[in-house]
Design a protein around this motif. Structure first.
Motif, PDB file in Angstrom:
ATOM      1  N   PHE A 157     -30.191 -37.547 -18.296  1.00 24.44           N
ATOM      2  CA  PHE A 157     -31.642 -37.604 -18.428  1.00 24.44           C
ATOM      3  C   PHE A 157     -32.074 -39.040 -18.126  1.00 24.44           C
ATOM      4  O   PHE A 157     -31.417 -39.999 -18.535  1.00 24.44           O
ATOM      5  CB  PHE A 157     -32.051 -37.214 -19.852  1.00 24.44           C
ATOM      6  CG  PHE A 157     -33.513 -37.439 -20.136  1.00 24.44           C
ATOM      7  CD1 PHE A 157     -34.476 -36.612 -19.575  1.00 24.44           C
ATOM      8  CD2 PHE A 157     -33.933 -38.473 -20.958  1.00 24.44           C
ATOM      9  CE1 PHE A 157     -35.821 -36.813 -19.820  1.00 24.44           C
ATOM     10  CE2 PHE A 157     -35.283 -38.682 -21.211  1.00 24.44           C
ATOM     11  CZ  PHE A 157     -36.222 -37.846 -20.643  1.00 24.44           C
ATOM     12  N   GLY A 158     -33.176 -39.171 -17.405  1.00 24.22           N
ATOM     13  CA  GLY A 158     -33.671 -40.512 -17.089  1.00 24.22           C
ATOM     14  C   GLY A 158     -35.179 -40.584 -17.224  1.00 24.22           C
ATOM     15  O   GLY A 158     -35.882 -39.588 -17.013  1.00 24.22           O
ATOM     16  N   VAL A 159     -35.628 -41.746 -17.576  1.00 25.24           N
ATOM     17  CA  VAL A 159     -37.080 -41.957 -17.669  1.00 25.24           C
ATOM     18  C   VAL A 159     -37.382 -43.336 -17.087  1.00 25.24           C
ATOM     19  O   VAL A 159     -36.596 -44.276 -17.227  1.00 25.24           O
ATOM     20  CB  VAL A 159     -37.566 -41.800 -19.128  1.00 25.24           C
ATOM     21  CG1 VAL A 159     -36.927 -42.838 -20.039  1.00 25.24           C
ATOM     22  CG2 VAL A 159     -39.074 -41.874 -19.215  1.00 25.24           C
ATOM     23  N   GLY A 188     -36.711 -37.166 -15.504  1.00 25.17           N
ATOM     24  CA  GLY A 188     -35.955 -36.153 -14.789  1.00 25.17           C
ATOM     25  C   GLY A 188     -34.626 -35.840 -15.433  1.00 25.17           C
ATOM     26  O   GLY A 188     -34.171 -36.542 -16.354  1.00 25.17           O
ATOM     27  N   PHE A 189     -34.068 -34.765 -14.972  1.00 23.52           N
ATOM     28  CA  PHE A 189     -32.728 -34.344 -15.393  1.00 23.52           C
ATOM     29  C   PHE A 189     -31.845 -34.266 -14.161  1.00 23.52           C
ATOM     30  O   PHE A 189     -32.319 -33.947 -13.065  1.00 23.52           O
ATOM     31  CB  PHE A 189     -32.777 -32.968 -16.060  1.00 23.52           C
ATOM     32  CG  PHE A 189     -33.486 -32.957 -17.375  1.00 23.52           C
ATOM     33  CD1 PHE A 189     -32.814 -33.263 -18.550  1.00 23.52           C
ATOM     34  CD2 PHE A 189     -34.843 -32.639 -17.445  1.00 23.52           C
ATOM     35  CE1 PHE A 189     -33.477 -33.256 -19.762  1.00 23.52           C
ATOM     36  CE2 PHE A 189     -35.505 -32.629 -18.652  1.00 23.52           C
ATOM     37  CZ  PHE A 189     -34.828 -32.936 -19.820  1.00 23.52           C
ATOM     38  N   ASP A 190     -30.576 -34.520 -14.373  1.00 18.58           N
ATOM     39  CA  ASP A 190     -29.635 -34.429 -13.261  1.00 18.58           C
ATOM     40  C   ASP A 190     -28.335 -33.801 -13.791  1.00 18.58           C
ATOM     41  O   ASP A 190     -27.718 -34.321 -14.727  1.00 18.58           O
ATOM     42  CB  ASP A 190     -29.362 -35.836 -12.698  1.00 18.58           C
ATOM     43  CG  ASP A 190     -28.582 -35.778 -11.398  1.00 18.58           C
ATOM     44  OD1 ASP A 190     -28.745 -34.790 -10.658  1.00 18.58           O
ATOM     45  OD2 ASP A 190     -27.828 -36.737 -11.119  1.00 18.58           O
ATOM     46  N   TYR A 191     -27.989 -32.695 -13.190  1.00 19.77           N
ATOM     47  CA  TYR A 191     -26.756 -32.010 -13.571  1.00 19.77           C
ATOM     48  C   TYR A 191     -25.705 -32.343 -12.510  1.00 19.77           C
ATOM     49  O   TYR A 191     -25.905 -32.079 -11.320  1.00 19.77           O
ATOM     50  CB  TYR A 191     -26.992 -30.495 -13.649  1.00 19.77           C
ATOM     51  CG  TYR A 191     -25.739 -29.719 -13.933  1.00 19.77           C
ATOM     52  CD1 TYR A 191     -25.271 -29.560 -15.240  1.00 19.77           C
ATOM     53  CD2 TYR A 191     -25.016 -29.140 -12.895  1.00 19.77           C
ATOM     54  CE1 TYR A 191     -24.111 -28.860 -15.491  1.00 19.77           C
ATOM     55  CE2 TYR A 191     -23.848 -28.432 -13.143  1.00 19.77           C
ATOM     56  CZ  TYR A 191     -23.396 -28.302 -14.431  1.00 19.77           C
ATOM     57  OH  TYR A 191     -22.241 -27.602 -14.690  1.00 19.77           O
ATOM     58  N   ARG A 192     -24.612 -32.975 -12.919  1.00 22.55           N
ATOM     59  CA  ARG A 192     -23.592 -33.407 -11.964  1.00 22.55           C
ATOM     60  C   ARG A 192     -22.320 -32.595 -12.186  1.00 22.55           C
ATOM     61  O   ARG A 192     -21.481 -32.941 -13.020  1.00 22.55           O
ATOM     62  CB  ARG A 192     -23.298 -34.901 -12.145  1.00 22.55           C
ATOM     63  CG  ARG A 192     -24.519 -35.771 -11.899  1.00 22.55           C
ATOM     64  CD  ARG A 192     -24.250 -37.229 -12.164  1.00 22.55           C
ATOM     65  NE  ARG A 192     -25.501 -37.965 -12.274  1.00 22.55           N
ATOM     66  CZ  ARG A 192     -25.598 -39.203 -12.706  1.00 22.55           C
ATOM     67  NH1 ARG A 192     -24.511 -39.868 -13.080  1.00 22.55           N
ATOM     68  NH2 ARG A 192     -26.765 -39.810 -12.785  1.00 22.55           N
ATOM     69  N   GLY A 193     -22.233 -31.501 -11.450  1.00 22.19           N
ATOM     70  CA  GLY A 193     -21.049 -30.669 -11.538  1.00 22.19           C
ATOM     71  C   GLY A 193     -19.962 -31.180 -10.599  1.00 22.19           C
ATOM     72  O   GLY A 193     -20.136 -32.179  -9.898  1.00 22.19           O
TER      73      GLY A 193
END
Lengths: 473, 375
Positions: A157-159, A188-193
């Protein structure tokens, strides 16, 4: 990650030809940046959840940029000067989170602006002019903060917040004071699979600008433009005040495949909306003059082939931006302006890396643009389109054990918007950086030269920028 | 944890949608610049004045001061109508002026004018506006032709170069004896009398005096202070020489008042008209009311009878000004947009042009023209 290159590119971005403070709604990714590895999702989209912090960094930058607008429009300045100091830190808090801050102070001077009360007359459909020619200095601080945290093993998660205040004074009669407050907030959200990454982000944009022209002896005679050709005669007053309010939203998502492997793909899509209002303040009354809205869609993507073995690498990229504007007169409550713009570009860059210390790249991009701008108060239309292209090349080499230089060259054809008297510009840009390692860290000197030449005029727009940065080791 | 994240994502999306609904507006349906104005020009019938007949071949001018768009001209067709297309919503003035010759020995001068306020709010989304303009025979007479009050370009707040210009549009000599010149106070719009701030009178006997003539087609300049204002350093070369004015306002009880001995005076406190004010005749720079009366009613304590008014002018730089002069004397006011301390003046479009509507009759000119008319 090559830190030297990061520093160079950050510096160049900081001292680019663009005006100092403006916080634009549309974010165009720089596909030529960071040639030594694939562009990150953060570079493409600005999603703070996708930002990376490989190590702590502290950079102090000082710089200046001069431009001379031999070729200019009626309300462009004859010359500009930008002075900037900024300090950036990127610091890891723990193994899950990091933050970045940037504090900057700009002074941006415009010389011989004919009549315009605006910082950028051509950035607003409801710009205001008075009856003066003069110089203006804009100055103020700006603060950017980014915070990124890993919520779960794969989810980030970033702001990001950006806030700046700017003031100006036009040294003419009537004197014009401008106060701008500009901010944006992004999350935003970032999913790093393992095989893919997926992110979503949103951004809220807020810009409040207040102009005030004060009489010296004759009253201030102001005019509000409805587009760029027809103006409304405002009532003469001892002080003329204008308030410009802009609010916008950007939201989107991005996906990446093969991150960390020799072949990777990133794509992103975002939607954008912005509303801009122009009001005249007369005494205690507010007179609404106009509002205009922009909405559009922005898609981009890149395909990277960066093998671990072998000197060659390839980046292929594409960018598509389409938006439409409409403007409403708040005097007649009718539609007065429509504008539609579509830009698409496709490019490819070949990177040659014979060693860790040296690399070179060359690339080309091309794309179509189309502009359809219409004013209705007194009919005017500017419909144009065509093919834009750019060739560029650059290299980075070590001159000695502690000295490194990078340079790049670009040659471009640009089809400008809101330039009525020329069809296109021929642009040349040269960038040279020299970086020296000292015991305390790195010192980087940079030089940038840009020349824009209109197709049917001998006069040009020239810009030169110098910068020095110190990065702690 | 995952559930919480779902909630955060859903909440963010809901917030985005909510904010976008609040922030943004719908595109308007009406398009500016599509307005059509159809005007029918008629004149009273020669045979029966209760009837009107269309006027063909009439030159019509339409213009707006709102935008920098060009004036439009057209000629009425055989049915007396004229059509202007592709106009923006704005405030318009319509003017027409013609000289007709019903036979070889007669000339009739006709004027027609109208002020139109056309916005989406006033006429709706219907983009066609129709109206009728009745032509009238030109009212020639003694008129207040120019009003210069706003001051020359200066930063010392100098406005003592004010003057007013009269024009005799009659075909015969007129006598100014005993006439009064008024600065007006606010009156009811349907009042029968005018409230007065200052009252100044020409010498002589009203109505019967024959000492102070004004020839046909001649101008008379009434100066606040009849000297060459260009002699004052900061405004040298920026203003008017009033040392040769025809008349000068002079307040007999103003201490140290300037009086040019070579210029005859309009005076207050002369035994007939009187006022308490101890200052010269000065009016508002960009807003006031003025009247020229025949002088048969000079008792301002109960107001000046409107029937004695020869000409009346109201002016204001503000479009939002609240009218202060009875509409029977002046249907509107001129001078909207006039600047203070810029050397601007208000003058009739043509010498003596009068429709009793100052918004139409007067135009702002860039410099004063005492004793002559602007080109």
């Amino acid at each position: 990650m090559n830190k030297k290159t990061i520093a160079s590119l950050l510096l160049l971005a900081a001292f680019s030809f663009a005006a100092a403070f403006e916080n634009s709604l549309i974010r165009l990714p720089q596909f030529q940046d960071k040639t030594e590895e694939p562009l990150s999702a953060y570079a493409l989209t600005g999603n703070p959840a996708a930002a990376l912090c490989p190590e702590n960094v502290q950079i102090l930058r000082l710089g200046t940029a001069f431009s001379t607008l031999g070729y200019r429009r009626a309300y462009d300045p004859a010359a500009t000067r930008l002075y900037r100091a900024d300090f950036t830190t990127l610091r890891r808090i723990d193994d899950r989170s990091f933050f970045s801050t940037n504090i900057s102070y700009d002074e941006y001077r415009q010389r011989d602006i004919f009549a315009s009360m605006e910082k950028d007359f051509y950035d607003d459909y409801f710009s205001m002019i008075d009856s003066t020619v003069g110089n203006t200095a804009y100055y103020g601080p700006r603060l950017q903060i980014l915070y990124n945290i890993r919520l779960t093993e794969k989810l980030f998660f970033g702001v990001e917040a950006d806030y700046g205040v700017e003031r100006s004074l036009k040294d003419t009669f009537p004197q014009t004071i401008t106060i701008m407050r500009n901010s944006h907030y992004r999350a935003g959200f970032d999913y790093r699979g393992k095989r893919a990454t997926l992110g979503v982000f949103g951004r809220y944009y807020d810009d409040q600008t207040h102009y005030e022209a004060v009489k010296q002896y004759s009253e201030v005679e102001t005019k509000t433009y409805y587009g760029y050709n027809v103006y409304y005669n405002e009532l003469a007053t001892s002080t003329a005040k204008k308030r410009r309010t802009r609010n916008g939203l950007e939201y989107g998502g991005h996906a990446g495949f093969g991150s960390g492997t020799p072949v990777s793909v990133d794509i992103s899509v975002s939607g954008l909306h912005r509303i801009s209002r122009a009001d005249l303040l007369r005494g205690s009354y507010t007179r609404e003059r106009g509002l205009w809205q922009r909405q559009g869609v922005h898609l981009n993507g890149n395909l990277n082939w960066y093998p671990e073995e072998g000197p060659a690498a390839v980046r292929v990229y594409a960018d598509y931006l389409a938006f439409e504007d409409w403007g409403k007169s708040m005097i007649s409550n009718a539609l007065v302006i429509e504008n539609e713009e579509i830009r698409s570009r496709f490019g490819a860059m070949l990177v040659y890396r014979p060693s860790l210390a040296q690399q070179a790249y060359a690339g080309a991009e091309g794309g179509t643009v189309s502009y359809d701008y219409r004013e209705y108060v007194f009919p005017f239309a500017d419909v144009r389109g065509g093919f834009e292209w750019k060739f560029y090349a650059g290299a980075g080499i070590y001159l000695g054990a502690k000295t490194r230089t990078t340079f790049s060259l670009g040659y471009e054809k640009e089809i400008p918007r809101f330039y009525w008297n020329t069809t296109d510009f021929e642009n040349i840009d040269v960038i040279i950086n020299l970086e020296q390692l000292f015991s305390f860290g790195y010192i980087n000197l940079s030089f940038e030269y840009i020349s824009k030449k209109p197709a049917n005029d001998l006069r040009t727009v020239e810009s030169v920028a110098f910068g020095v940065s110190i990065r702690r080791k | 944890m995952k559930r919480k994240l779902h909630h955060i994502v859903l909440l963010s999306l809901a917030l985005l949608l909510g904010v976008s609904c609040l922030l943004f507006e719908d595109k308007p349906l009406a398009v500016d610049g599509n307005l059509t104005i159809r005007l029918q020009f008629s004149a009273p019938s020669e045979e029966d004045s209760s009837l009107s007949v269309p006027v063909a071949g009439l030159d019509v001018l339409i213009y707006t001061r709102d935008y920098n768009i060009p004036e439009l001209e057209a000629v009425t067709d055989s049915a007396g109508s004229v059509c202007f297309e592709g106009l923006p919503y704005a405030h318009y003035n319509v003017e027409s002026h013609a000289v007709f010759r019903p036979n070889s020995y007669t000339e009739i001068e006709m004027v027609g004018a109208k002020s139109l306020i056309l916005t989406v709010d006033s006429i709706g989304t219907d983009s066609v506006y129709s109206d009728t303009v009745m032509l009238e025979k030109s009212k020639r007479g003694l008129k207040i032709n120019e009003v210069y009050t706003s001051g020359p370009p200066n930063n010392i707040f100098y406005f003592y170069d004010q003057f007013f210009e009269l024009y005799n549009g009659l075909s015969e000599r007129i006598y100014l004896d005993g006439m009064i010149f008024l600065r007006l106070r606010s009156s009811a719009l349907d009042a029968d009398t005018l409230s007065v701030t200052y009252i100044y009178q020409f010498p002589g006997t009203p109505g019967t005096g024959r000492q102070y003539p004004l020839e046909p087609g001649a101008f008379a300049v009434l100066a606040g202070n009849a000297f060459d204002h260009n002699l004052i350093g900061p405004i040298r070369g920026k203003t008017v020489d009033l040392s040769h004015a025809d008349w000068e306002f002079y307040n007999m009880i103003e201490a140290g008042a300037y009086d040019n001995p070579n210029v005859p005076n309009l005076t207050s406190n002369n035994g007939r008209v009187s006022q308490a004010s101890k200052v010269d005749f000065m009016v508002g720079l960009t807003g006031d009311g003025l009247a020229l009366c025949d002088g048969t009613d000079y008792d301002q304590t109960d107001g000046i009878d409107c029937r004695t008014v020869i000409d009346c002018v109201e002016y204001s730089s503000s479009p939002d000004h609240i009218k202060e002069v009875p509409t029977a004397l002046d249907a509107s006011y001129g001078g909207v947009g006039q600047l203070k301390y810029a050397g601007q003046s208000l003058e009739r479009i043509r010498p003596g042009f009068d429709t009793n509507n100052s918004a139409i009759d007067f135009v702002i000119i860039s410099k004063p023209t005492p004793g002559y008319h602007h080109e």
